[in-house]
Design a protein around this motif. Structure first.
Motif, PDB file in Angstrom:
ATOM      1  N   MET A 187      -6.849 -80.550 -27.529  1.00  0.00           N
ATOM      2  CA  MET A 187      -6.088 -80.744 -26.370  1.00  0.00           C
ATOM      3  C   MET A 187      -6.700 -81.211 -25.259  1.00  0.00           C
ATOM      4  SD  MET A 187      -3.068 -79.281 -27.246  1.00  0.00           S
ATOM      5  CE  MET A 187      -2.130 -78.371 -25.795  1.00  0.00           C
ATOM      6  N   ASN A 188      -7.923 -80.990 -25.258  1.00  0.00           N
ATOM      7  CA  ASN A 188      -8.678 -81.560 -24.274  1.00  0.00           C
ATOM      8  C   ASN A 188      -8.499 -83.017 -24.112  1.00  0.00           C
ATOM      9  OD1 ASN A 188      -9.642 -79.671 -22.190  1.00  0.00           O
ATOM     10  ND2 ASN A 188     -11.057 -78.882 -23.624  1.00  0.00           N
ATOM     11  N   ARG A 189      -8.666 -83.621 -25.180  1.00  0.00           N
ATOM     12  CA  ARG A 189      -8.852 -85.108 -25.734  1.00  0.00           C
ATOM     13  C   ARG A 189      -7.546 -85.918 -25.308  1.00  0.00           C
ATOM     14  NH1 ARG A 189     -11.953 -83.805 -30.172  1.00  0.00           N
ATOM     15  NH2 ARG A 189     -10.284 -84.059 -31.571  1.00  0.00           N
ATOM     16  N   ARG A 190      -6.262 -84.778 -25.324  1.00  0.00           N
ATOM     17  CA  ARG A 190      -5.022 -85.153 -25.415  1.00  0.00           C
ATOM     18  C   ARG A 190      -4.449 -84.922 -23.999  1.00  0.00           C
ATOM     19  NH1 ARG A 190      -2.874 -84.050 -31.266  1.00  0.00           N
ATOM     20  NH2 ARG A 190      -4.510 -85.446 -32.330  1.00  0.00           N
ATOM     21  N   ILE A 191      -5.429 -84.644 -22.795  1.00  0.00           N
ATOM     22  CA  ILE A 191      -4.607 -84.360 -21.517  1.00  0.00           C
ATOM     23  C   ILE A 191      -3.833 -85.288 -20.987  1.00  0.00           C
ATOM     24  CG2 ILE A 191      -5.161 -83.602 -19.197  1.00  0.00           C
ATOM     25  CD1 ILE A 191      -7.333 -81.882 -20.380  1.00  0.00           C
ATOM     26  N   PRO A 192      -4.307 -86.641 -20.920  1.00  0.00           N
ATOM     27  CA  PRO A 192      -3.518 -87.736 -20.300  1.00  0.00           C
ATOM     28  C   PRO A 192      -2.165 -87.923 -21.063  1.00  0.00           C
ATOM     29  CG  PRO A 192      -5.774 -88.407 -20.638  1.00  0.00           C
ATOM     30  CD  PRO A 192      -5.734 -87.191 -21.374  1.00  0.00           C
ATOM     31  N   PHE A 193      -2.339 -87.941 -22.198  1.00  0.00           N
ATOM     32  CA  PHE A 193      -1.029 -87.957 -22.999  1.00  0.00           C
ATOM     33  C   PHE A 193       0.141 -86.880 -22.889  1.00  0.00           C
ATOM     34  CE2 PHE A 193       1.066 -86.197 -26.846  1.00  0.00           C
ATOM     35  CZ  PHE A 193       2.216 -87.063 -27.162  1.00  0.00           C
ATOM     36  N   LEU A 194      -0.420 -85.461 -22.741  1.00  0.00           N
ATOM     37  CA  LEU A 194       0.211 -84.074 -22.352  1.00  0.00           C
ATOM     38  C   LEU A 194       0.834 -84.390 -21.190  1.00  0.00           C
ATOM     39  CD1 LEU A 194      -2.109 -81.728 -24.273  1.00  0.00           C
ATOM     40  CD2 LEU A 194       0.160 -82.584 -25.157  1.00  0.00           C
ATOM     41  N   GLU A 195       0.118 -84.599 -20.111  1.00  0.00           N
ATOM     42  CA  GLU A 195       0.796 -84.996 -18.935  1.00  0.00           C
ATOM     43  C   GLU A 195       1.664 -85.989 -18.775  1.00  0.00           C
ATOM     44  OE1 GLU A 195      -3.242 -83.221 -16.239  1.00  0.00           O
ATOM     45  OE2 GLU A 195      -2.830 -85.495 -16.368  1.00  0.00           O
ATOM     46  N   GLU A 196       1.565 -87.063 -19.286  1.00  0.00           N
ATOM     47  CA  GLU A 196       2.402 -88.246 -19.425  1.00  0.00           C
ATOM     48  C   GLU A 196       3.803 -87.491 -19.950  1.00  0.00           C
ATOM     49  OE1 GLU A 196       2.871 -92.363 -21.628  1.00  0.00           O
ATOM     50  OE2 GLU A 196       1.033 -91.646 -21.292  1.00  0.00           O
ATOM     51  N   GLN A 197       3.927 -87.038 -20.933  1.00  0.00           N
ATOM     52  CA  GLN A 197       4.901 -86.465 -21.664  1.00  0.00           C
ATOM     53  C   GLN A 197       5.646 -85.122 -20.998  1.00  0.00           C
ATOM     54  OE1 GLN A 197       6.248 -87.968 -24.696  1.00  0.00           O
ATOM     55  NE2 GLN A 197       4.717 -89.501 -23.943  1.00  0.00           N
ATOM     56  N   GLY A 198       5.082 -84.812 -19.906  1.00  0.00           N
ATOM     57  CA  GLY A 198       5.527 -83.655 -19.292  1.00  0.00           C
ATOM     58  C   GLY A 198       5.268 -82.305 -19.928  1.00  0.00           C
ATOM     59  N   LEU A 199       4.271 -82.302 -21.034  1.00  0.00           N
ATOM     60  CA  LEU A 199       4.288 -80.939 -21.821  1.00  0.00           C
ATOM     61  C   LEU A 199       3.386 -80.089 -20.805  1.00  0.00           C
ATOM     62  CD1 LEU A 199       3.890 -82.682 -25.293  1.00  0.00           C
ATOM     63  CD2 LEU A 199       6.050 -81.361 -24.408  1.00  0.00           C
TER      64      LEU A 199
END
Length: 221
Positions: A187-199
């Motif tokens: 999850m830490n590695r995917r923070i930019p993706f998760l924020e971009e998706q609004g998750l």
């Protein structure tokens, strides 16, 4: 709980133990028929057998996971039947009193489910629901009258969609356990993706794990 875990098999983590606790709290009837979907090391199947289940079936698409579960149950002398089956296509020939599920639910930039490799144990497409939704839809037909589903996942991929989908297929549904935990490495590695998706929200570094229970009514056909 000591468990054999070959490389590539999901390591029991806080979501595993939250679901184990929910299983204990649910007070399953002695002799219950239990199905453990996406079993991994077999931690949940073993927990179910330990609280009095009469017959436990554990499924996983990974060969390594099925071998690990078979070993972990056998060394404890527990009656667990292990099958290598895909949770997406599995259809039970009989019904179960309890269904347990800790499926992959981590949102991934990849649109498709991975076919191999360690990430198959956690990646679940862009919204994290590639396995959650089919499991919820199929659960009703696999539960005996009065049976229950216990499924765990992160609130990052949505709590209301799970509850609503279980209601839609005729189950009573509610969150029965919650726990907030820090993001793990994936999850830490995917923070930019998760924020971009609004998750997740900006600066969010933890997630709420939830166990959702679905009950099949006695009057349900």
């Amino acid at each position: 709980m000591w468990l054999l875990r070959p490389p590539g098999v999901y390591r029991p983590q806080p979501d595993t133990w939250l679901l184990v606790q929910a299983l204990h709290d649910a007070g399953i009837p002695r002799g219950a028929r239990v199905l453990d979907m996406c079993t991994g090391t077999g931690a949940l199947a073993i927990a179910a057998a330990g609280v009095g289940a009469g017959h436990v079936t554990a499924l996983d698409v990974s060969l390594r996971a099925t071998l690990a579960t078979r070993f972990n149950a056998r060394v404890r002398g527990l009656p667990v039947r292990v099958e290598r089956r895909d949770a997406l296509t599995f259809r039970a020939a009989r019904q179960f009193d309890v269904i347990l599920a800790n499926p992959p639910y981590v949102p991934s930039p990849q649109g498709d489910l991975p076919r191999s490799g360690p990430s198959r144990a956690w990646d679940a497409a862009r919204d994290g629901r590639a396995l959650l939704d089919p499991l919820c839809v199929n659960a009703s037909g696999m539960l005996s009258s009065g049976g229950m589903l216990l499924i765990v996942h992160s609130a990052v991929c949505g709590v209301a969609p799970t509850v609503d989908l279980l209601h839609k297929v005729g189950l009573k549904a509610a969150v029965v356990a919650r726990r907030t935990v820090p993001f793990g490495p994936v999850m830490n590695r995917r923070i930019p993706f998760l924020e971009e998706q609004g998750l997740i929200t900006a600066g969010q570094r933890d997630e709420e794990l939830v166990v959702i229970r679905g009950d099949r009514r006695d009057d349900q056909p």
